[in-house]
Motif scaffolding. Structure first.
Motif, PDB file in Angstrom:
ATOM      1  N   HIS A 135       0.812  -1.215   0.000  1.00 46.41           N
ATOM      2  CA  HIS A 135       0.000   0.000   0.000  1.00 46.41           C
ATOM      3  C   HIS A 135       0.847   1.268   0.000  1.00 46.41           C
ATOM      4  CE1 HIS A 135      -2.721  -3.156   0.991  1.00 46.41           C
ATOM      5  NE2 HIS A 135      -2.515  -3.128   2.295  1.00 46.41           N
ATOM      6  N   ALA A 136       2.079   1.161  -0.484  1.00 44.95           N
ATOM      7  CA  ALA A 136       2.996   2.299  -0.412  1.00 44.95           C
ATOM      8  C   ALA A 136       4.209   2.030  -1.289  1.00 44.95           C
ATOM      9  CB  ALA A 136       3.438   2.523   1.040  1.00 44.95           C
ATOM     10  N   PRO A 137       5.013   3.062  -1.580  1.00 43.66           N
ATOM     11  CA  PRO A 137       6.250   2.845  -2.338  1.00 43.66           C
ATOM     12  C   PRO A 137       7.307   2.206  -1.451  1.00 43.66           C
ATOM     13  CG  PRO A 137       6.023   5.159  -1.746  1.00 43.66           C
ATOM     14  CD  PRO A 137       4.766   4.487  -1.298  1.00 43.66           C
ATOM     15  N   ARG A 138       7.482   0.909  -1.573  1.00 40.17           N
ATOM     16  CA  ARG A 138       8.374   0.175  -0.682  1.00 40.17           C
ATOM     17  C   ARG A 138       9.548  -0.493  -1.422  1.00 40.17           C
ATOM     18  NH1 ARG A 138       5.877   2.301   2.946  1.00 40.17           N
ATOM     19  NH2 ARG A 138       4.792   1.265   4.673  1.00 40.17           N
ATOM     20  N   GLY A 139       9.699  -0.227  -2.722  1.00 38.01           N
ATOM     21  CA  GLY A 139      10.798  -0.828  -3.459  1.00 38.01           C
ATOM     22  C   GLY A 139      12.145  -0.443  -2.878  1.00 38.01           C
ATOM     23  N   GLU A 140      13.000  -1.435  -2.642  1.00 38.00           N
ATOM     24  CA  GLU A 140      14.292  -1.193  -1.982  1.00 38.00           C
ATOM     25  C   GLU A 140      15.374  -0.924  -3.027  1.00 38.00           C
ATOM     26  OE1 GLU A 140      14.670  -3.563   1.987  1.00 38.00           O
ATOM     27  OE2 GLU A 140      13.701  -4.917   0.565  1.00 38.00           O
ATOM     28  N   ILE A 141      15.227   0.188  -3.716  1.00 45.36           N
ATOM     29  CA  ILE A 141      16.140   0.538  -4.792  1.00 45.36           C
ATOM     30  C   ILE A 141      17.573   0.692  -4.295  1.00 45.36           C
ATOM     31  CG2 ILE A 141      15.693   3.014  -4.512  1.00 45.36           C
ATOM     32  CD1 ILE A 141      16.222   1.205  -7.889  1.00 45.36           C
ATOM     33  N   GLU A 142      17.737   1.047  -3.022  1.00 43.64           N
ATOM     34  CA  GLU A 142      19.081   1.253  -2.488  1.00 43.64           C
ATOM     35  C   GLU A 142      19.880  -0.042  -2.423  1.00 43.64           C
ATOM     36  OE1 GLU A 142      16.724  -0.106   1.022  1.00 43.64           O
ATOM     37  OE2 GLU A 142      16.373   1.155  -0.738  1.00 43.64           O
ATOM     38  N   LYS A 143      19.215  -1.178  -2.509  1.00 49.61           N
ATOM     39  CA  LYS A 143      19.895  -2.474  -2.413  1.00 49.61           C
ATOM     40  C   LYS A 143      20.251  -3.056  -3.776  1.00 49.61           C
ATOM     41  CE  LYS A 143      18.052  -3.790   2.132  1.00 49.61           C
ATOM     42  NZ  LYS A 143      17.326  -2.572   2.469  1.00 49.61           N
ATOM     43  N   LEU A 144      19.878  -2.356  -4.865  1.00 50.40           N
ATOM     44  CA  LEU A 144      20.281  -2.768  -6.210  1.00 50.40           C
ATOM     45  C   LEU A 144      21.668  -2.181  -6.471  1.00 50.40           C
ATOM     46  CD1 LEU A 144      18.146  -2.704  -9.438  1.00 50.40           C
ATOM     47  CD2 LEU A 144      20.485  -1.851  -9.433  1.00 50.40           C
ATOM     48  N   VAL A 145      22.668  -3.047  -6.666  1.00 50.30           N
ATOM     49  CA  VAL A 145      24.058  -2.586  -6.825  1.00 50.30           C
ATOM     50  C   VAL A 145      24.727  -3.326  -7.987  1.00 50.30           C
ATOM     51  CG1 VAL A 145      24.260  -2.041  -4.370  1.00 50.30           C
ATOM     52  CG2 VAL A 145      24.932  -4.292  -5.170  1.00 50.30           C
ATOM     53  N   ILE A 204       1.744   5.334   3.579  1.00 49.09           N
ATOM     54  CA  ILE A 204       2.561   6.270   2.805  1.00 49.09           C
ATOM     55  C   ILE A 204       3.137   7.348   3.715  1.00 49.09           C
ATOM     56  CG2 ILE A 204       2.566   7.892   0.867  1.00 49.09           C
ATOM     57  CD1 ILE A 204       0.085   6.330  -0.196  1.00 49.09           C
ATOM     58  N   ILE A 205       2.303   7.875   4.617  1.00 46.09           N
ATOM     59  CA  ILE A 205       2.731   8.969   5.489  1.00 46.09           C
ATOM     60  C   ILE A 205       3.832   8.522   6.443  1.00 46.09           C
ATOM     61  CG2 ILE A 205       1.991  10.496   7.362  1.00 46.09           C
ATOM     62  CD1 ILE A 205      -0.802  10.493   6.055  1.00 46.09           C
ATOM     63  N   ALA A 206       3.609   7.385   7.102  1.00 45.30           N
ATOM     64  CA  ALA A 206       4.500   6.965   8.193  1.00 45.30           C
ATOM     65  C   ALA A 206       5.430   5.825   7.834  1.00 45.30           C
ATOM     66  CB  ALA A 206       3.666   6.566   9.408  1.00 45.30           C
ATOM     67  N   ALA A 207       5.123   5.112   6.745  1.00 48.35           N
ATOM     68  CA  ALA A 207       5.969   3.989   6.301  1.00 48.35           C
ATOM     69  C   ALA A 207       6.223   2.980   7.425  1.00 48.35           C
ATOM     70  CB  ALA A 207       7.296   4.506   5.740  1.00 48.35           C
ATOM     71  N   ARG A 208       5.248   2.867   8.325  1.00 44.98           N
ATOM     72  CA  ARG A 208       5.306   1.905   9.430  1.00 44.98           C
ATOM     73  C   ARG A 208       6.514   2.096  10.348  1.00 44.98           C
ATOM     74  NH1 ARG A 208       2.697  -3.480   6.441  1.00 44.98           N
ATOM     75  NH2 ARG A 208       0.594  -2.600   6.373  1.00 44.98           N
ATOM     76  N   ARG A 209       6.981   3.314  10.422  1.00 44.21           N
ATOM     77  CA  ARG A 209       8.033   3.634  11.381  1.00 44.21           C
ATOM     78  C   ARG A 209       7.428   3.828  12.770  1.00 44.21           C
ATOM     79  NH1 ARG A 209       9.558   6.760   6.837  1.00 44.21           N
ATOM     80  NH2 ARG A 209       8.360   8.509   7.686  1.00 44.21           N
TER      81      ARG A 209
END
Length: 646
Positions: free
Chosen positions: A90-100, A407-412
Motif C-alpha cells: 500500500h505504499a512505495p516500498r521498493g528497496e532501490i538502495e539495495k540494487l548494486v 505512505i505517510i508513516a511507512a510503518r516507522r
C-alpha cells in the motif's frame, strides 16, 4: 524605564506589522517543471520474452546475483524501471538502495546508463542499431541485520521476491510483459511458489513462462527444512523452518488448516484461483511477514507455531487473514489500488474495506476453522475494542485519513501512536464490519448476515484470478442490496467522521459488552510474549519493553499526565528495583488508594521521579455476555463464529 502599556503597544505593533517584502534587486529564478522522460504504460503486448535468472545460493552474505535478458526491437532510448509501488504494501516500498553493481551489455559491448533525475527508480539507455537484446547484471544485497530492512536470507531459508531482483521496460502494462524466470537455490533446499517449475536440475529451477505482473505476485519460500501438506486438491501448505525440530506438525494441527480452506470457500461461495499455496516460515532468523498474493501468501511466524501450539493462539490468525485477501484485495480490488505497472501511485482510501473487512473475516474464519478457539476470538475482539478506544486521535483524525498512513508513516515507530493514530483501518475496520454484520442480522430478523454481502460482492467465477475493481459507492449499493438500511450515513459517520470513542456497537448488538477485569486473557499474554512486552495500557497507560524500557505511552493516560514518555528506562517503582512484577504489584496495591505510584526513570544521563495517579488497579479487557430479561441466550456474535462446513 518603559511602562507596561508602552511595551504592550510595541508588542501589538510588532505582531500586526506586515512582513517585509523581498527587495526587487535580488536574483529570482523561474521554476521550470521537469520534462516527462518516462513513457506512460500502454495496454499493448511487449515484443519478446524477458529471461530472468537469479542465483540465490549466497545465503551466508544475503546476496542475490541477477542476470536478466531483455529483448528490444528498435534503436534509441529504452527506459527500464525497478518496481516501486508494491501491491500489498500500500505504499512505495521498493528497496532501490539495495540494487548494486548494475551493468548493461549488448553484443559484448557495454551500454552506458543514466538514472532519471526525477524518478530514481528509472534507468535510461541508448540502444544501438541492430541490437536485438540487452543483458543486465546486478546484485540485490539484502538486509543482514533488522535495521537495514526485512531479512529475506537466513542460514536455513530464503524468501525470493521477484520485484527485488528484476527490472521491467517502461511503456507497457506489466501484464503484457512475458518473462521466463530461473532460480538457483542452495544444494538440498526445496522451494515452493504459486509458479510451477517447467524443469529442474539439482537446485536450478526453470519456471513456466508467465507475465511480469504474475511473476511479481508469485514469491518463493525455499529452505533446507521443508515440508508440504495438501489441504485440498488445489491448496497446499508449504512450510520451511529454522530447524527440523520445529517442523513437526501433528494431524490434529493440520486439520484446522484444512478446515480453513473449506470454511473460506464456503463463505465466499467460490475460489478465485486455480491453485493456492500458503508459504509459511517458522523462523526467528528470517524477517516476519504477512503479505497477500492472488494464488499464494507469504507468512512468517514464530518457529514454535506447531511445537508451542498449546501455549496460546499466537499468530494463527495470520493465515486466515492472508487467504481472505484472495477474494478481498486481489480479486475484488479498490479502483485506486489497481495500477497498470509498479510506478503509478496507489490511492489507499478504501483500505477500511480491503484490510478492515479482511481483518474481520480473518478472525471469524480462524474461529470457524478451529485455528482460534471461540474464547480466543472473543478475547481478541475485547482487546481490539479496548485498544481502539485508546486511540484518542480519532477526535481529530477520521478513520479514512489513517488509510494514508502506509505512505505517510511507512510503518516507522511513533512517539504518541494513540494520538497520532496509525493504520487503524485494520482493527477499527473490523469493529465497523462487526457492527454491519449485526445490523444486517437485526434488520433481516436473522435471515441474513455479512456473509451474504461477502458472497455477492467478493464471489465470482471459480478459477478467475483476474481483477474486478470497485469504488465506495459500489460497497454501499451492495450492502443495500443485501439489506436495505441507511448505509451511506453509516459509512459517513464511522469512516469519514471524527468521534470520541471506537465503534463498539457491534459487540453490544452481538450479545456482549466490553468490561475490564484484573487478569489478562490468554490472547493478551500470547500477544505480550510475541512482542516481548508487558501491556498495561488499560491501567496506567504504558507498554513496557524489555529491561525496563518504556515502549509506548497512551496519550492523556495517568502515565502521560505524570510526564512519562517512550524511550525512558525505569529503574525503580515505589523505591524498589524495577521488574515487571514489581510494577504490576505497585499498581494493584494502589487500587482504591489516595496515593500515587512512584516511578523512578532515566532519560539519557538524568534521573527523575514520576508520580502516576492511578487507583484503579490492573485492568484488562474482556467480553461479558449480556444476560437478563430479553437477552438472547445465543447472540449474533455466537452465531457469527459457528462453523459452516461441519
Amino acid at each position: 524605564m518603559r511602562t507596561a502599556a508602552f511595551l504592550g503597544l510595541v508588542l501589538s505593533l510588532t505582531i500586526c506589522a506586515p512582513a517585509t517584502a523581498m527587495p526587487n534587486n535580488l536574483s529570482k529564478p523561474e521554476y521550470i517543471a521537469p520534462q516527462e522522460t518516462i513513457p506512460s504504460p500502454q495496454d499493448i503486448a511487449y515484443p519478446g520474452t524477458m529471461a530472468l535468472e537469479v542465483d540465490a545460493r549466497d545465503h551466508d552474505q544475503g546476496i542475490f546475483r541477477v542476470t536478466q535478458t531483455i529483448p528490444v526491437t528498435k534503436a534509441g532510448r529504452l527506459t527500464l524501471l525497478y518496481p516501486e509501488w508494491l501491491p500489498g504494501n500500500h505504499a512505495p516500498r521498493g528497496e532501490i538502495e539495495k540494487l548494486v553493481g548494475l551493468e548493461f551489455t549488448a553484443d559484448g559491448q557495454t551500454l552506458p546508463w543514466v538514472r532519471d533525475d526525477v524518478d530514481v527508480f528509472a534507468f535510461h539507455l541508448n540502444i544501438p542499431e541492430g541490437v536485438a537484446q540487452i543483458t543486465a547484471k546486478f546484485q540485490f544485497v539484502s538486509a543482514t541485520v533488522e535495521s537495514q530492512g526485512r531479512i529475506v536470507m537466513a542460514p536455513s531459508m530464503l524468501n525470493l521476491r521477484w520485484h527485488q531482483v528484476s527490472l521491467y521496460p517502461a511503456g507497457h502494462y506489466v501484464r503484457q510483459i512475458p518473462v521466463v524466470a530461473t532460480a538457483v537455490y542452495p544444494d538440498g533446499w526445496q522451494a515452493a511458489s504459486a509458479l510451477r517449475p517447467k524443469s529442474q536440475v539439482g537446485g536450478k529451477i526453470v519456471y513456466e513462462k508467465t507475465d511480469y505482473d504474475t511473476l511479481v505476485d508469485s514469491p518463493v519460500f525455499a529452505g533446507q527444512y521443508f515440508q508440504t501438506y495438501p489441504l485440498t486438491n488445489r491448496v497446499h501448505l508449504n512450510i520451511v523452518a529454522d530447524d527440523a525440530k520445529f517442523l513437526q506438525p501433528t494431524k490434529t494441527q493440520i486439520a484446522p488448516h484444512v478446515a480453513l480452506v473449506r470454511e473460506a470457500e464456503a463463505l465466499f461461495g467460490s475460489h478465485p484461483y486455480d491453485r493456492y499455496d500458503f508459504l509459511l516460515a517458522l523462523t526467528d532468523e528470517m524477517g516476519g511477514i504477512g503479505l497477500e498474493h492472488h494464488r499464494s501468501s507469504e507468512n512468517g511466524v514464530d518457529r514454535e507455531y506447531f511445537t508451542g501450539w498449546d501455549d496460546g493462539p499466537g499468530r494463527r490468525n495470520l493465515l486466515p487473514h492472508e487467504m481472505t485477501h484472495a477474494w478481498n484485495g486481489k480479486y475484488r480490488r479498490p479502483a485506486g489500488m489497481w495500477t497498470p505497472d509498479f510506478r503509478q501511485p496507489m490511492r489507499d482510501s478504501l483500505l477500511w474495506v480491503y484490510e478492515g473487512q479482511t481483518q474481520f473475516w480473518g478472525y471469524v474464519l480462524g474461529a470457524r476453522s478451529g485455528l482460534y478457539s471461540k474464547q480466543d476470538t472473543l478475547d481478541a475482539f475485547a482487546a481490539i475494542a479496548a485498544d481502539m478506544d485508546l486511540r484518542v486521535g480519532r477526535t481529530w483524525r477520521p478513520l479514512i485519513d489513517t488509510t494514508h498512513d502506509p505512505i505517510i508513516a511507512a510503518r516507522r515507530p511513533k512517539p504518541w501512536t494513540s494520538w497520532q493514530r496509525a493504520e487503524d483501518y485494520y482493527n477499527e475496520g473490523l469493529l465497523i464490519w462487526l457492527e454491519a454484520d449485526q445490523i444486517i442480522r437485526r434488520e433481516s430478523g436473522g435471515r441474513k448476515s455479512l456473509g451474504d454481502f461477502a458472497r455477492s460482492f467478493f464471489g465470482g467465477r471459480n478459477g478467475d484470478w483476474g481483477v474486478r475493481t470497485y469504488e465506495e459507492r459500489d460497497v454501499i449499493d451492495a450492502l443495500n442490496a443485501v439489506q436495505p438500511y441507511d448505509w451511506a450515513t453509516f459509512v459517513a459517520e464511522r469512516v469519514h467522521g471524527t468521534s470520541a470513542e471506537a465503534p463498539k456497537n457491534g459487540i453490544v448488538l452481538g450479545g456482549y459488552r466490553l468490561v475490564f477485569v484484573d487478569t489478562p486473557s490468554a490472547y493478551i499474554l500470547a500477544n505480550d510474549k510475541r512482542r516481548k512486552q508487558m501491556d498495561l495500557s488499560y491501567s496506567i497507560g504504558v507498554v513496557m519493553g524489555g529491561k525496563g524500557m518504556i515502549k509506548s505511552i497512551v496519550w492523556d493516560s495517568p502515565a502521560f499526565r505524570a510526564g512519562l514518555k517512550s524511550g525512558l528506562t525505569v529503574s525503580a517503582v515505589n523505591g524498589k528495583a524495577y521488574s515487571d512484577e514489581a510494577l504490576k504489584q505497585a499498581i494493584e496495591q494502589n487500587r482504591g488508594q489516595d496515593g500515587k505510584i512512584e516511578i523512578f526513570a532515566k532519560n539519557g544521563e538524568a534521573y527523575h521521579n514520576f508520580m502516576v495517579d492511578h487507583s484503579g488497579g490492573l485492568r484488562y479487557p474482556a467480553l461479558e455476555k449480556i444476560t437478563g430479561e430479553g437477552a438472547d441466550q445465543e447472540g449474533g456474535i455466537d452465531r457469527l463464529l459457528q462453523p459452516k462446513t461441519r
